[in-house]
Each structure stands twice: as C-alpha cells, then as structure tokens.
Design an enzyme around this catalytic site. Structure first.
Site, PDB file in Angstrom:
ATOM      1  CG  LEU A  22      -1.921   1.190   1.230  1.00 34.76           C
ATOM      2  CD1 LEU A  22      -2.860   1.150   0.026  1.00 34.76           C
ATOM      3  CD2 LEU A  22      -2.731   1.234   2.522  1.00 34.76           C
ATOM      4  N   GLY A 447      22.945  17.105  14.837  1.00 36.78           N
ATOM      5  CA  GLY A 447      23.715  15.875  14.709  1.00 36.78           C
ATOM      6  C   GLY A 447      23.857  15.359  13.295  1.00 36.78           C
ATOM      7  CB  SER A 448      21.676  13.562  11.026  1.00 33.84           C
ATOM      8  OG  SER A 448      20.474  14.295  11.080  1.00 33.84           O
ATOM      9  CG  ASP A 614      19.813  13.144  19.814  1.00 37.67           C
ATOM     10  OD1 ASP A 614      19.991  14.327  20.141  1.00 37.67           O
ATOM     11  OD2 ASP A 614      20.322  12.633  18.797  1.00 37.67           O
ATOM     12  CG  HIS A 656      17.347  17.186  19.654  1.00 36.52           C
ATOM     13  ND1 HIS A 656      16.907  18.454  19.332  1.00 36.52           N
ATOM     14  CD2 HIS A 656      16.713  16.348  18.807  1.00 36.52           C
ATOM     15  CE1 HIS A 656      16.047  18.369  18.338  1.00 36.52           C
ATOM     16  NE2 HIS A 656      15.908  17.100  17.997  1.00 36.52           N
ATOM     17  CB  CYS A 658      11.625  15.653  18.297  1.00 32.31           C
ATOM     18  SG  CYS A 658      12.931  15.284  17.198  1.00 32.31           S
ATOM     19  CG  HIS A 709       9.760  18.947  10.302  1.00 35.16           C
ATOM     20  ND1 HIS A 709       9.870  19.612  11.493  1.00 35.16           N
ATOM     21  CD2 HIS A 709      10.045  17.657  10.570  1.00 35.16           C
ATOM     22  CE1 HIS A 709      10.204  18.759  12.448  1.00 35.16           C
ATOM     23  NE2 HIS A 709      10.311  17.570  11.913  1.00 35.16           N
TER      24      HIS A 709
HETATM   25  N1  GLN Z   1      20.748  13.421  16.346  1.00 37.38           N
HETATM   26  C1  GLN Z   1      19.597  13.075  15.570  1.00 37.38           C
HETATM   27  C2  GLN Z   1      19.727  13.716  14.199  1.00 37.38           C
HETATM   28  O1  GLN Z   1      20.316  14.767  14.120  1.00 37.38           O
HETATM   29  C3  GLN Z   1      18.338  13.553  16.225  1.00 37.38           C
HETATM   30  C4  GLN Z   1      17.122  13.177  15.449  1.00 37.38           C
HETATM   31  C5  GLN Z   1      15.821  13.384  16.188  1.00 37.38           C
HETATM   32  O2  GLN Z   1      15.719  14.203  17.058  1.00 37.38           O
HETATM   33  N2  GLN Z   1      14.776  12.700  15.799  1.00 37.38           N
HETATM   34  O3  GLN Z   1      19.234  13.184  13.222  1.00 37.38           O
HETATM   35 ZN    ZN Z   2      14.644  16.249  16.679  1.00 32.44          ZN
END
Ligand code: GLN
Ligand code: ZN
Length: 775
Positions: A22, A447-448, A614, A656, A658, A709
């Site tokens: 799907l 981080g990423s 995180d 961190h 989210c 986002h």
């Molecule tokens: N350290 C992760 C990143 O930077 C944190 C991701 C998250 O908060 N979902 O991707």
């Molecule tokens: Zn995040």
C-alpha cells in the site's frame, strides 16, 4: 436483530501490506506514476488478501469476525472524510454532490500550497500518528464518503460478512480541535447533536447492505489526556449511544475501547443499548459486576495487540474465562488493533529459532485469538495442548541465555544516588567555559547531515557484502571530512560528524548492543505511508564494545573546534523498539543507560568534550493516565541521568527533544540536568520561549531557528528575528543557536544555505548585543 457476536475476533489488522504494497502504491499515486484506478485496484487486492488470510487463520468468513479496518492513510481522517468534516480551506475538494475523492482525501492529509494539512499527533500511547480533525460551528456534517459501505459490499461480493470499523462519534469529537473559525472556548463535542445523524445514516446504509455488526472505536474514553471534563465525555457517551441504539435499522453495535480501562465509562455503556463492549484486559482489569453487564456481549481483549510477544496464553484464557461471571456472552479479541505489529513472524528468516518461538506478530496473534475462542466454546481441554505449548515457550524464554545477564543485573542493583547526580551546575558552567571557550550565542547542529544517495548506497552494499568493511569505513570517513570542512567554513562552533554511518538513530544502537535483534520485514505504520522497522529488545542490554568512539575521535582529529559525540537516549531507544514485556520498562531503561554511560566514558577518554544524548521520545512515552506520570518521569529522567552523570564537570552534556510543547514536561526537562537542551521552535515562531521563561529554566537552551521539516531556506532577517525573540525572553547567556532537528532528510543545497544564514544572523545579533551587554 441481535445476531450473535463472533466467538473470536481482532480489533483491526495491519493495512500497509506484508511487503508495504500500500505504501508503494500510495506513493506512486502521489508521484503521478499510477492513477487512482490502479491505486484502488491495489488496495482492493490487499483487502482481499487480508480477508483470505484471516479466514485461513481461522476467523469466520460470514460471522462478522473479520474487521473491515482498511485505510488508505489514517482511520481518523477516514472518519472525518466520512462525516464531511472538511476544513473550509479545503472546501474546493468537495464535489457538487458533496463527496470527496481519493485525491482530495490525500490533499487534506498532506496539504497543498498555502493550505496546511491537518495537524498530526500521536494515537494514544502508540507510535502511530493520526490526523487531527478540525471542527467548528461552521462544520457541516453529512455523509461525504460511503467508502466504508462500499468496502463492506466488496467483501460481501467475495463471500464474506465483515464487520465495518469506524472511529466512534465521541472519540472523533474528543480528538478533534476547534477550527480556525471557531470562537474562543469552542468545544468540538458541542457538535455531537449534529454529528450523530451522519453516523445514523451510515449505520442505516450498512444495515441495508447486510452488515450484522459494526465496530465503533471509542478509545478516547480510556484516556485522561483529553482536556474535556470527564462528566461531559460520559454525558456525550450516554447520549450518543442512546441515540444510535434506538435507530430503526442498524447493525448490532460493538463499542471497542482499546489502550486502557474504561473505568467509569463502563457503567455508562452497560446501561446503553449497545450490544457488545470491548475491554482492553491487557491494560485494564476484569471489572466488578454491575447492572446491565449481563445483557451485553463482553469482548475480552486479552491478546496484546500492542506488542510482539507470544505472551502467556493460559493467563489470557483465565482472564477471558473470568469475564463469564459477568455475562453469559463472552468473546475473545486482541486488546487493540494489530496495526501496531508486523504481519508475520514467518517473514523473518534471520532471527534465531529461539527468539522466533517467543514472538507473535499479527498473524500469530490471530491464531491465539482463534485458539482462545475455541477454548471458551469447547472447553479448556480442547486447547490445553496449545496453551501448554505457549507456557513452555514462555518458560524457555525466561530461562534462555541472555535474557538475564548476571553481570548486568548486579551492576544495576549496586547503583546509588550518586550515580545519578552530577556536580553543581555553576561549577560545571565555569569548567566548561574554560575547556570549550565558546562565544556568546554558540552555534551547533542537532547531529545528522544530509544522507546522500551515495551514503545510502554504500550502506546497502555493505549489507549485501558488495562492499568491504574497510572500504565502507573509508567512504564514511571521507564524508565526515567533508562535513567537518563544511562546518568550519560556515563557522559553526560545536561540530558534529554528521551521523552518515547510521541507518536510523535507534536501530544503529540496537545493532551494536547485546540484547537486541533486528528484523527484515517487521514494518509497522507510523503515519500515512510512513513505516518504521523497530528493533526487538529481548534480553538484558550491555555493550560488547565501544560503538561511536572511533567515529567521534576521528572527527575530533580533523578539527581544533569541539566535536560533539552523538548518542540516542534510553527512553528513545525503548520508545522506538519492541521492548521485552517481562520486566518494568524502567529496569530495561537502566540497562540501556549503563551501556550508554560506558560509551560516554570512552568518548571522554578519547578527548570528546561535548556529548549529546537525544531524547526526542521523552514526551511520547508519557502514560495516558495521570496517576502513572510520576513513576514514568522518575524512571525516564533517572535513566538519562544515569547515562550522563558519570562525566567530569568540564564535559558538556547536551540533549535534544523533538517538539515544542515544552510546558507539559518542563519539570522533567529541568530534572534531566543537561547543560544544554535543544528543542523545536521555528515552526511555532518561538512561542515556546515564554514557557521557558516562566518556568525559570536556567540551563543552556537552543530553541530551533530553522524548520528542517520543510525545504524552505529561512532568510537572514527571519533567523535574526527568531534569535532576537529568544534573547528577549531568555537570559542571553543561556541561549544556543541551532536548527529544530537533524538535517538527515534535507538536501545539501538548502542545508548549506540555511546554515550560512543562521551564522550570518547570529553574528549580527552578537555584534548588536555585544554593544549593549558585554558578553
Ligand atoms: N541526532 C539526531 C539527528 O540529528 C536527532 C534526530 C531526532 O531528534 N529525531 O538526526
Ligand atoms: Zn529532533
């Protein structure tokens, strides 16, 4: 009218397909590579496959035991579209005859141009996310989609009498939020009177089509996180089911209440004209007897729909049997929809036979329901062998090597208060100032960095064996080198390695810790077409060897600036995995914390002076009932502190989170005692800073200035304004400058531009503030 309720059933089944068919079809439709007809055909095939499969597993073809729980995207959106609750901004999606087509349905879910989609939020305490209906005085309820009726008819044509499932009217309104046009203080629940006629029409149409039973899901009744006063919710429940109950033509009504216990809502339902009530007996208990219950079919939700364990079948049988003291009409079911578990253990070829024998995915859970139902009707002896088999598997699980690791347990048992406590914050701050020498308004990222196609391909090749470990490491190191160079060029203060070597922030750690297993096909729907593949935490957790240290040390060797070591916290690792159910979560979290504590010690020893742990899921795991909050916050905060409290004063600990609803868990965040906390803030235009100010939070805080986002690049002026808002509200020595979240899902072009703008804005604010406040 009352047809007998089926002896065994499930509340719902995964909709995405065994191989995510799907998802693929829906995304192809969005991309324009297939048309609506082809998508509809794929969906119809999936529904057929599901019905056949469920019948094959032992549910009846014509006794309403197979739920019709398909959804193209989300069941709450389905309800909204069914009853015509379409926000005004999407009015053009409604055709002249009042209906909404598939393309319109997806537009409401995903937005279009300036028209934002419906907000998305967590479905009770699961990792599933639903779309929040918007209800106002202007909402005109009418049957805008008869998809539910058509799906029933489709099944009937194939020889099945299924049980249509829809979110019930009370839960629908309780989960909704006031529309933009609604006046201050408006409550969606005030529209119940106008909504019920649409449900009545739907029930009439279903009965006309031949449905014997309909399932109305009312999980909002088990939740205390609903802001409406309980007496109002109960009043609404009573009114709704009195109204639907007295309809001249309708299927028999089954009200299901997964994710907790109904408590005082149960007597209300018992006194109502509904024919069957579903009780989540995994979370809740067998209720005490009271008037009205004996006339209802009580559907015992004793097979856990929310986890992947085979569980204690004999205990489930016992619980279901105990219900028969309350009513002569008993049926067996899952506690929740099976939406939360993967399809079939048989799709896993790489798990050990031992682990496999402890598991039950959706298809195995169906089998368990069928067994228990047979036991209830034919007597215990008829199923004794199956119950015994499950009992033996459970016993083997308890005794299996790795499930209990003496060393891990001894270490956890020996912990004392000091293991959870760092030194005085002022002393830490001073030591970190000396060690790190950071400027006023320090800049960093979460981080990423973008995960390029090249990175993903390299990982896929490594998994396939087409790339050697050595070559893979070289490729990742080259990527780290580029990321470091880029950050230096842009002028960031605390650097990261970019996390290129991680497929996923939880799975990566699961793959490197003992006590975890990963699946090949264990996908579950997270929202819409998005699926995740949680790891299985089955045994005591420990760290066989350092995980991230070489990567971080290598990164630090490339730069004179501080490099931040990146770890995922215990709560998030638990929240995004399937976790063992044989001990309290807090105990498991502690083991994960100890493994992370060792990792952090090794990072420190390797010269890493900043470590980020995180915890984006800290709030997600908050229990539904308020009475459970304190206990949860104790162990979740405790596990973070245990992971991080071993460091010296000069090592700076970051965390961190989210989301931006800081207020709800502010005390918990404070108790984490991280030196620096980054949170999401850009989307809400820094609204969160007032909460931070009023809470008196006095550690470092990085409210995000870049909404990751969206592919949009924030301008220098925009970022400047956000930073100014932050330092107006919060003492500026506390403020850090960072994006909302990791940059993994973004492209390089927009990332570089955005980060450059962030730095330019920061420098401008620094210069200006420097003139007024000496740094
Ligand atoms: N350290 C992760 C990143 O930077 C944190 C991701 C998250 O908060 N979902 O991707
Ligand atoms: Zn995040």
């Amino acid at each position: 009218m009352t047809t007998q309720f089926p002896a065994g059933t499930i509340l719902g089944y995964p909709r995405i397909g065994r191989r995510r068919e799907l998802k693929k079809a829906v995304e192809a439709f969005w991309a324009g590579t297939i048309g609506a007809d082809e998508l509809e055909a794929t969906a119809a095939t999936l529904r057929q496959v599901t019905r056949d499969r469920l019948a094959g597993l032992g549910l009846g073809r014509a006794d309403s035991s197979i739920p019709e729980s398909f959804s193209y995207y989300d069941q709450v959106l389905d309800a909204a579209v069914t009853v015509g609750a379409v926000p005004t901004r999407f009015a053009s999606l409604v055709a002249a005859d009042g209906t909404i087509d598939l393309a319109g349905y997806f537009t409401i879910a995903r937005g279009e141009g300036d028209n934002a989609p419906l907000e998305m939020t967590k479905w009770f305490d699961s990792n599933y996310h639903y779309l929040v209906p918007e209800i106002g005085p202007e909402t005109v309820f009418s049957l805008a989609s008869d998809r539910i009726v058509r799906e029933f008819e489709e099944a009937k044509a194939a020889g099945f009498i299924t049980r249509p499932v829809i979110v019930g009217p009370v839960t629908f309104l309780l989960l909704g939020k006031p529309s933009d046009a609604a006046p201050e203080g408006f409550e969606p629940l005030s529209r119940l009177d106008d909504l019920l006629p649409v449900y009545a029409t739907l029930l009439d149409r279903l009965a006309a089509a031949g449905a014997d039973w309909v399932q109305l899901d009312e999980p909002a009744l088990v939740s205390e996180s609903i802001e409406t006063p309980r007496s109002e919710s109960l009043g609404a429940l009573e009114f709704a089911y009195a109204t639907l109950g007295r309809l001249a033509r309708r299927p028999a009504i089954f009200v299901a209440a997964p994710y907790g216990s109904l408590d005082d809502a149960l007597p209300v339902l018992a006194a109502s004209p509904v024919e069957a009530i579903g009780l989540d007996l995994v979370r809740g208990q067998v209720p005490t007897d009271f008037a009205g219950l004996a006339e209802k079919t009580l559907v015992a939700g004793v097979v856990d729909g929310h986890n992947i364990w085979r569980g204690d079948l004999a205990a489930a049988f016992d619980t279901a049997s105990r219900l028969s003291t309350l009513s002569p009409h008993i049926a067996v079911s899952t506690s929740t929809s099976l939406l939360h578990v993967p399809h079939d253990v048989a799709d896993e070829s790489k798990l050990s036979a031992e682990l496999t024998s402890w598991l039950a995915f959706a298809d195995q859970k169906v089998g368990q329901v069928v067994t228990l139902a047979r036991g209830l009707s034919d007597g215990l002896a008829a199923v004794q062998a199956e119950l015994d088999y499950a009992t033996r598997a459970l016993a083997a699980r308890h005794a299996a090597p790795g499930v209990r690791d003496g060393a891990v347990r001894d270490r956890a048992a020996a912990l004392s208060e000091s293991d959870f406590t760092r030194g005085d914050y002022a002393a830490r701050l001073a030591a970190q100032d000396v060690a790190l020498g950071l400027p006023f308004l320090p800049t960093t990222t979460i981080g990423s960095f973008p995960q390029t196609g090249e990175i993903r391909r390299a990982r896929a090749q490594l998994v396939k064996g087409a790339l050697s470990e050595g070559d893979y490491v070289d490729l990742m190191r080259a990527e780290i080198g580029r990321v470091v160079e880029l950050q230096e060029e842009i002028g960031l203060d605390v650097l990261v390695h970019g996390e290129p070597e991680r497929n996923d922030m939880v799975q990566y750690f699961a793959e490197n810790l003992d006590g975890f297993a990963v699946t090949e096909n264990g996908w579950v729907q997270s929202y819409g077409s998005r699926c995740t593949r949680p790891s299985i935490l089955w045994g005591d957790v420990s760290r066989p060897k350092p995980i991230t240290v070489e990567w971080s040390a290598y990164t630090q060797s490339l730069t004179a600036k501080p490099v931040k070591g990146m770890l995922t916290g215990p709560v998030t690792i638990l929240a995004w995995s399937f976790v063992r159910d044989d001990q309290p979560l807090g105990e498991t979290a502690r083991q994960v914390a100890l493994a992370l504590r060792d990792e952090i010690a090794d990072l420190e020893a390797a010269g890493i002076g900043v470590v980020q742990v995180d915890e984006p899921a800290l709030r997600e795991l908050l229990p539904l009932k308020k009475k459970d909050h304190a206990d949860y916050l104790d162990w979740s905060v405790g596990s973070f502190r245990l992971a991080t409290a071993g460091v010296t004063d000069s090592t700076q600990v970051h965390t961190h989170l989210c989301y931006s609803e800081f207020g709800v868990v502010i005390d918990a965040i404070r108790r984490l005692d991280a030196d620096v906390t980054s949170i999401e803030a850009a989307r809400s235009r820094m609204e969160v800073v007032s909460d931070i100010r009023s809470s008196g939070f006095d550690h470092g805080i990085g409210p995000g200035v870049y909404d990751i986002h969206s592919p949009r690049v924030p301008s220098v002026a925009e970022v400047t304004e956000l930073i100014e808002r932050a330092i107006e509200a919060i003492p500026e020595r506390q403020v850090w400058i960072n994006p909302d979240c990791g940059l993994k899902t973004r492209g390089y072009a927009e990332t570089v531009e955005s980060l450059k703008n962030i730095l330019e804005a920061t420098r401008a604010v620094r210069a200006k503030a420097g003139a007024v406040v000496p740094a």
